[in-house]
Structures are given as C-alpha cells and as structure tokens.
Motif scaffolding. Structure first.
Motif, PDB file in Angstrom:
ATOM      1  N   THR A 198       4.281   5.883  -5.445  1.00 57.70           N
ATOM      2  CA  THR A 198       4.591   5.797  -6.877  1.00 57.70           C
ATOM      3  C   THR A 198       3.428   6.236  -7.750  1.00 57.70           C
ATOM      4  O   THR A 198       3.532   6.176  -8.981  1.00 57.70           O
ATOM      5  CB  THR A 198       4.988   4.351  -7.251  1.00 57.70           C
ATOM      6  OG1 THR A 198       3.933   3.454  -6.874  1.00 57.70           O
ATOM      7  CG2 THR A 198       6.288   3.960  -6.568  1.00 57.70           C
ATOM      8  N   GLY A 199       2.297   6.640  -7.107  1.00 56.42           N
ATOM      9  CA  GLY A 199       1.164   7.143  -7.870  1.00 56.42           C
ATOM     10  C   GLY A 199       0.258   6.067  -8.416  1.00 56.42           C
ATOM     11  O   GLY A 199      -0.653   6.356  -9.198  1.00 56.42           O
ATOM     12  N   GLN A 200       0.463   4.826  -8.033  1.00 58.63           N
ATOM     13  CA  GLN A 200      -0.389   3.743  -8.506  1.00 58.63           C
ATOM     14  C   GLN A 200      -1.710   3.692  -7.737  1.00 58.63           C
ATOM     15  O   GLN A 200      -2.647   3.028  -8.147  1.00 58.63           O
ATOM     16  CB  GLN A 200       0.335   2.398  -8.369  1.00 58.63           C
ATOM     17  CG  GLN A 200       1.621   2.304  -9.173  1.00 58.63           C
ATOM     18  CD  GLN A 200       2.321   0.975  -8.975  1.00 58.63           C
ATOM     19  OE1 GLN A 200       1.663  -0.063  -8.885  1.00 58.63           O
ATOM     20  NE2 GLN A 200       3.658   1.011  -8.910  1.00 58.63           N
TER      21      GLN A 200
ATOM     22  N   ARG B 253      12.686   2.934  -5.564  1.00 59.45           N
ATOM     23  CA  ARG B 253      12.992   1.854  -6.513  1.00 59.45           C
ATOM     24  C   ARG B 253      13.828   0.771  -5.849  1.00 59.45           C
ATOM     25  O   ARG B 253      13.608  -0.428  -6.056  1.00 59.45           O
ATOM     26  CB  ARG B 253      13.743   2.421  -7.719  1.00 59.45           C
ATOM     27  CG  ARG B 253      14.006   1.367  -8.813  1.00 59.45           C
ATOM     28  CD  ARG B 253      15.055   1.852  -9.791  1.00 59.45           C
ATOM     29  NE  ARG B 253      16.327   2.114  -9.140  1.00 59.45           N
ATOM     30  CZ  ARG B 253      17.196   1.156  -8.810  1.00 59.45           C
ATOM     31  NH1 ARG B 253      16.922  -0.115  -9.024  1.00 59.45           N
ATOM     32  NH2 ARG B 253      18.347   1.482  -8.226  1.00 59.45           N
ATOM     33  N   GLN B 254      14.816   1.187  -5.062  1.00 63.35           N
ATOM     34  CA  GLN B 254      15.671   0.199  -4.389  1.00 63.35           C
ATOM     35  C   GLN B 254      14.853  -0.671  -3.439  1.00 63.35           C
ATOM     36  O   GLN B 254      15.062  -1.891  -3.364  1.00 63.35           O
ATOM     37  CB  GLN B 254      16.785   0.925  -3.620  1.00 63.35           C
ATOM     38  CG  GLN B 254      17.785   1.644  -4.505  1.00 63.35           C
ATOM     39  CD  GLN B 254      18.897   2.298  -3.708  1.00 63.35           C
ATOM     40  OE1 GLN B 254      19.547   1.660  -2.885  1.00 63.35           O
ATOM     41  NE2 GLN B 254      19.109   3.591  -3.944  1.00 63.35           N
TER      42      GLN B 254
ATOM     43  N   ALA C  28       0.836  -1.207   0.000  1.00 60.99           N
ATOM     44  CA  ALA C  28       0.000   0.000   0.000  1.00 60.99           C
ATOM     45  C   ALA C  28       0.870   1.257   0.000  1.00 60.99           C
ATOM     46  O   ALA C  28       0.588   2.228  -0.719  1.00 60.99           O
ATOM     47  CB  ALA C  28      -0.917  -0.011   1.224  1.00 60.99           C
ATOM     48  N   TRP C  29       1.918   1.255   0.796  1.00 65.50           N
ATOM     49  CA  TRP C  29       2.831   2.415   0.831  1.00 65.50           C
ATOM     50  C   TRP C  29       3.491   2.626  -0.526  1.00 65.50           C
ATOM     51  O   TRP C  29       3.562   3.746  -1.031  1.00 65.50           O
ATOM     52  CB  TRP C  29       3.904   2.182   1.899  1.00 65.50           C
ATOM     53  CG  TRP C  29       5.010   3.201   1.854  1.00 65.50           C
ATOM     54  CD1 TRP C  29       5.023   4.427   2.432  1.00 65.50           C
ATOM     55  CD2 TRP C  29       6.264   3.068   1.149  1.00 65.50           C
ATOM     56  NE1 TRP C  29       6.197   5.092   2.145  1.00 65.50           N
ATOM     57  CE2 TRP C  29       6.982   4.262   1.356  1.00 65.50           C
ATOM     58  CE3 TRP C  29       6.834   2.069   0.381  1.00 65.50           C
ATOM     59  CZ2 TRP C  29       8.251   4.483   0.825  1.00 65.50           C
ATOM     60  CZ3 TRP C  29       8.094   2.287  -0.158  1.00 65.50           C
ATOM     61  CH2 TRP C  29       8.787   3.481   0.061  1.00 65.50           C
TER      62      TRP C  29
ATOM     63  N   TYR D 277       9.034  12.873   4.000  1.00 61.97           N
ATOM     64  CA  TYR D 277       7.958  12.695   3.013  1.00 61.97           C
ATOM     65  C   TYR D 277       7.673  11.214   2.787  1.00 61.97           C
ATOM     66  O   TYR D 277       6.524  10.770   2.796  1.00 61.97           O
ATOM     67  CB  TYR D 277       8.347  13.366   1.694  1.00 61.97           C
ATOM     68  CG  TYR D 277       7.448  12.962   0.554  1.00 61.97           C
ATOM     69  CD1 TYR D 277       6.104  13.379   0.498  1.00 61.97           C
ATOM     70  CD2 TYR D 277       7.924  12.128  -0.473  1.00 61.97           C
ATOM     71  CE1 TYR D 277       5.273  12.988  -0.541  1.00 61.97           C
ATOM     72  CE2 TYR D 277       7.097  11.740  -1.514  1.00 61.97           C
ATOM     73  CZ  TYR D 277       5.771  12.173  -1.541  1.00 61.97           C
ATOM     74  OH  TYR D 277       4.942  11.777  -2.575  1.00 61.97           O
ATOM     75  N   TYR D 278       8.725  10.422   2.552  1.00 62.14           N
ATOM     76  CA  TYR D 278       8.520   9.001   2.278  1.00 62.14           C
ATOM     77  C   TYR D 278       7.947   8.259   3.482  1.00 62.14           C
ATOM     78  O   TYR D 278       7.182   7.303   3.327  1.00 62.14           O
ATOM     79  CB  TYR D 278       9.847   8.358   1.861  1.00 62.14           C
ATOM     80  CG  TYR D 278      10.261   8.678   0.447  1.00 62.14           C
ATOM     81  CD1 TYR D 278       9.347   8.668  -0.602  1.00 62.14           C
ATOM     82  CD2 TYR D 278      11.586   8.984   0.146  1.00 62.14           C
ATOM     83  CE1 TYR D 278       9.728   8.959  -1.890  1.00 62.14           C
ATOM     84  CE2 TYR D 278      11.993   9.272  -1.148  1.00 62.14           C
ATOM     85  CZ  TYR D 278      11.045   9.258  -2.167  1.00 62.14           C
ATOM     86  OH  TYR D 278      11.422   9.553  -3.453  1.00 62.14           O
TER      87      TYR D 278
END
Length: 612
Positions: free
Chosen positions: A208-210, A276-277, A202-203, A249-250
């Motif tokens: 990522t905007g999905q 991404r990592q 979910a995070w 933010y993340y």
C-alpha cells in the motif's frame, strides 16, 4: 214356535244399539278433533308399535340436532376467534416489520417490533380465553375456569407453565468454558488480521506504499489471494492472464513488477480490490479453522476438525488444564473451589464427546426415596414424587424441580389431547364401559394449549406461540441504536461517541460486546424462524377447526332433514285423513240420529199398547 217380544227385551236391545251408536259417534268426533288414527295401543297394535319406534327415533334425532347446533355454535365461535389470531400473525405489515427489525439498520424498527410482539402475544392469550355462554371455549374439559393466565412473566395453561420441559438435570457447577470461548471469538472478531500479525502487517504496508520495504505474503494471505483471483476470473471481472499477473505481484511484490493491465477506457490501470478486502478481515475470518474448532467446542457441530487448533484459547484441553491449575492454586491458599477435580475432568469428557451427559449432582437419600431407582424405561419422574416442594432445599430442591418439570410436561400432554365425547347420531358405541369407540362419538373438547403449542425444543427455546413472541421481544429490547449492536442492559444508554470510542480503545469490551451481539443476533434469527413455524402450526389447527365446523354444519343439515322425514312418517301413521274423518263423523251422526228416531217410534207405540 213363536217368541214373545216383550217391551223389556226391546228396551234392552235398543239401549245396547244406542250406546254402540253413541260410542261410534264419540270416536268419530274425537278422531275429527284430534286427527289421531288411534287413541290407545289396543286400537291398532301394529300401528302403535311402529309409531313408538318412529317417535323414539324422532326424539333421538331432535336431541342429536340440538347437540349439533350447540357444538357448531361453539366451534364456529372458536373458529372466528382463532381466525382473528391468524389474521394478526399474518398481517403483511407485521411480517415486513419483523424482517426489517431483524435484518435492517434501523434500531427503531426493533424497538417498535418489540412492542408489537408483546401486544400481539397478549391479544392471542385474550382470544384463547373467550367464552361461549358460561363456558371457556379453549379450556378442554375444564370449561368453568379461564385456561390461560400470566404469572411472573410465565404463561400458564390451567396452572401449568407452557414452557415446561426447560429445566435440565442438576449438573455440577459450570466451569465457564463456553463463556471463555465466546469471549475469545469476540476478541478475535474485533482484531484486524493485518494489525495483529507482524508479517501480514509488513506485507500490507509494503503493497500500500506505507513502507518502502516490500515483503512476501505469508501462506494465509497467499491462500486469500488465490481465492480472490479465482472469484474474479469466474465472475468475468478479470481474465485469467491479468489475474495471474496481479496474483504473482501481490504474493512477492519485491521481486515482481506491478502489472499495467487491465486498463479502463481512459487508459488507467484497474487494480483489483484484494488488498483492501484483506485489510478489513478480522483475525477470526482469516482462518476457517477458528470457526470449525469453535463449533466443535461449543457442540454446535459433532465433526472434530482435522486441522491443528489455531489458538490455545480454543483448545478444550488447555481450558481444562487452566481450570485444574486454578483449582490447585485456590486449595493451596486455603480457599474453596466450586468444582472437584473429578467434575472438571467429567466436563472435559462431556465436551469432547466421551460422555453423553454432563456430570450430574449426586442424589441424596431423600431423592432416592421418591422411587428414582424403581423408574422404568419411559418413566420421566418417580412415582413417589411429592406434590409440593415444601421443606426441600439445595440439591434436593433442584432434583425436585427437574422431576416436577417432567411431570408438568406429561400433564400438558394429557390436557392437549383431552376428549369430551358427545353423541351426534354417529352410531354411538362402547368397546367396554366408559371406553367409547372412536368415530362413533364427536370430540367437542377444544384444548387451547394444543392450538398454541407448548414445551421447549432442543435449543431450549419456547414452542408456545405467545412465549416465542415475548422472548423475541426481549431480544429486540437489547438492541443498541447508537452502536447498531445487541448489548447487555448496562450499556444500552451509552452515547454513540462513547460506545464507538470504548469499542476502539478497550479490546476486552469489544470482545464482550461482539460475543453478546453474535449470541443475540443468532437467537433473533432462530426465534424468527420458530415464530413462523409456530404461526404455521396455529394456522393448521385453524384449518382443522374450519373443517370440523363444516362437518357440523353438514351434519346439522342432515339431521334437520332426517327429523322432518321422521315427523312426516309419524303424521302419516298416526293422523287420519280429515275428509275421511268428517265423512265418518257425518255418517255416525246420521246413524245416531236415526237410532234415536226409530227408538222414539218403537217406545211410543209400545207404551200405547201397554196402556190400552
């Protein structure tokens, strides 16, 4: 008062003097022809005694020199043969190929290297079976038979497997926990963390905007983000201020504004690559405790983790309870089970370090009658161990194989240190009959098994140079070019498309392949290191052989000089001066001729007087 000199008296006196002159002439002639100062011990006892001693030393030195030349030729031939082995192993291209075969992306290099390794192993064995004359150089004290031979994939030295020491004590049947642990590891390595954990997924979809829903990062992701931020700051890729902005933010994208710095020269915001990592991390890599518990369970580490086991599939107590339940279910259904309850608990005690040895199989009366109970500290096998396994079966055969393997190790130890003493003029001495004092004899035995090493190490890997190469070649044979992984034999012919699709669609297959790949890759790295160590061992032995050859050559030069000096002393003592001999012969010839002339005159006058 006068004396009457009769003809008879003159004749006798003349004959005596003439014989004496003849003897001296003969002696002088013999001396000139033979150049010998004396022809019998009685001629000059002192000189004859000294001559005997000098000749004895001369003949001994000649024998030492002959032995030294023979041993030097043997050692020099051995040095040249072993030098070829060292050169093959040290070849730059071979070493580069080895590194590429182990670390590169090309499976062809692995396949080619497997062929090279086997060929090199064969050439090494052939070099160690070379002869000097009718004798095998590296055969120790048994120079009439070839020392090395291949049999059923095993390398034998004088009939003994060089991999001796590899057979463990017969243990109770393995519960299979290590295989289950490896499968668990492979499964978790094939699963993406953000795909398996709902809160992580979910995070990830939010940042990522999905997904329109923005979710806070869980504790695991928060720790990862802290680590990435510290790395970015320490490397200078980002300032502490900017790193903290993105970090906040993340961690909570729903309540924190997305940062607008740093920016590039075009004014575009440079967003860190942390998301991404994280998305590419496997379940296994998401938490270090997975590896910590795996290492402890598989006995790769003796440090028990302080953290809670992250999954029951890595919990040995869970595996034990599951095995006990499986056994109970089999017994309840009237089926046999290979392990007793006591054996299952014993295996658990072994893996949890409560016992030093795994549960062993019980020894029968037959085995105990070999003298097992009479074994003392330091004994590796019972004194009554049979020389043949004929008639043995089952557990008795397993115990025989174990003890016989230990006996073979002792035989290899003895053969590796065999000695063949030869007297090279080093002051040969014995401390007792058939017990030479070391340093007074030269050891001319060359034991091939000592040059190539033997036995197995604590990992169960071979220590013999040819066997390491053969085993490493076997590992490279399992490389799958299409899948870029080590795979079991049954999957080696799968196409790239089929292999990748099955890895994606079948989690159990992916777990099996990953576990197999990890095992073989670790083994490849391990064997490469040990191949280098084995090469260094053989090189060291080659250098030692070179030093011995140099010593023998120096000794040969010394003995040659000593032999020449002794020969000169013998000649100076036993031979006469030629000019002196000729002068003496001339004098004795003159004396002899004079005696004949005088005798002729005396005898002629006496005869006339007698007749008148």
């Amino acid at each position: 008062m006068g004396f009457r000199i009769t003809t008879n008296m003159m004749m006798n006196s003349y004959k005596f003097n003439l014989q004496n002159s003849t003897l001296k002439l003969s002696t002088a002639r013999d001396q000139m022809m033979t150049r010998q100062a004396f022809s019998s011990y009685a001629d000059d006892p002192a000189a004859a005694t000294l001559s005997f001693r000098l000749r004895r030393d001369f003949y001994q030195t000649s024998n030492y020199l002959a032995n030294t030349k023979d041993v030097y030729s043997k050692f020099n031939t051995a040095w040249n043969n072993l030098g070829g082995v060292v050169e093959d192993l040290s070849d730059t291209n071979a070493r580069v190929s080895s590194i590429r075969g182990n670390n590169g992306t090309s499976g062809e290099s692995r396949t080619a290297l497997a062929v090279v390794l086997r060929e090199t192993a064969e050439s090494v064995v052939q070099a160690m079976n070379q002869k000097y004359g009718d004798h095998f150089i590296f055969a120790g004290n048994d120079a009439l038979n070839a020392p090395f031979s291949w049999k059923d994939g095993k390398l034998l030295y004088r009939g003994i497997d060089v991999n001796s020491g590899s057979i463990p004590k017969p243990t109770a049947p393995d519960p299979g926990w290590m295989k289950k642990l490896a499968l668990t590891k492979g499964k978790l390595e094939s699963q993406k963390y953000v795909e398996q954990q709902p809160d992580a997924k979910a995070w990830y979809e939010g940042v990522t905007g999905q997904s329109a829903t923005l979710t806070k990062a869980n504790d695991t992701i928060a720790k990862m983000l802290d680590d990435y931020a510290d790395r970015a700051v320490n490397s200078g890729a980002m300032s502490r201020v900017d790193a903290d902005k993105w970090l906040n933010y993340y961690k909570d994208p729903g309540n924190t504004a997305k940062p607008n710095s740093p920016v590039n020269k075009d004014g575009e915001v440079i967003e860190p690559d942390w998301v991404r990592q994280i998305s590419e991390l496997s379940m296994w890599d998401s938490d270090p405790s997975y590896q910590e518990w795996y290492d402890y369970d598989t006995m790769a580490s003796d440090v028990e983790p302080t953290s809670k086991c992250p999954t029951v599939d890595l919990d040995l107590e869970h595996l034990k309870d599951a095995t006990l339940a499986e056994r109970k279910d089999a017994i309840d259904n009237g089926k046999e089970y290979p392990l007793t309850e006591a054996e299952i608990n014993a295996w658990y005690d072994y893996y949890t370090r409560k016992e030093e040895e795994p549960p062993l199989k019980e020894q029968s009366k037959t085995v105990k009658d070999w003298g097992v109970d009479a074994m003392k500290e330091g004994d590796t096998y019972p004194a009554g161990l049979p020389t043949s396994r004929d008639g043995l079966t089952g557990t008795d055969l397993e115990w025989y194989n174990y003890y016989n393997d230990k006996r073979n190790v002792e035989l290899l130890d003895k053969m590796a240190s065999e000695e063949m003493y030869i007297d090279l003029g080093m002051g040969a001495a014995e401390s007792s009959p058939n017990n030479p004092v070391k340093g007074t004899y030269f050891n001319s035995a060359l034991c091939g098994v000592d040059f190539l090493n033997y036995g197995v190490d604590k990992d169960g890997d071979p220590m013999s140079l040819p066997m390491i190469m053969r085993e490493l070649a076997d590992v490279f044979d399992n490389w799958h070019e299409n899948g870029q992984k080590y795979v079991p034999d049954e999957y080696k012919d799968m196409s790239y498309t089929d292999f990748q699709q099955k890895m994606k669609d079948d989690p159990d297959f992916a777990a099996e392949i990953n576990a197999f790949h990890d095992e073989y890759e670790a083994k490849a790295f391990r064997l490469m290191d040990k191949l280098k160590a084995a090469q260094e061992h053989t090189t060291e032995k080659w250098v030692e052989l070179d030093a011995q050859s140099v010593y023998l050559k120096t000794s040969e030069s010394r003995l040659t000089t000593q032999k020449s000096d002794l020969n000169l002393q013998v000649l100076d003592l036993e031979q006469v001066d030629l000019a002196e001999a000729i002068t003496n012969l001339s004098w004795q010839q003159y004396c002899y001729n004079s005696a004949l002339k005088i005798g002729n005159q005396l005898l002629s006058q006496s005869l006339i007087d007698y007749m008148s």
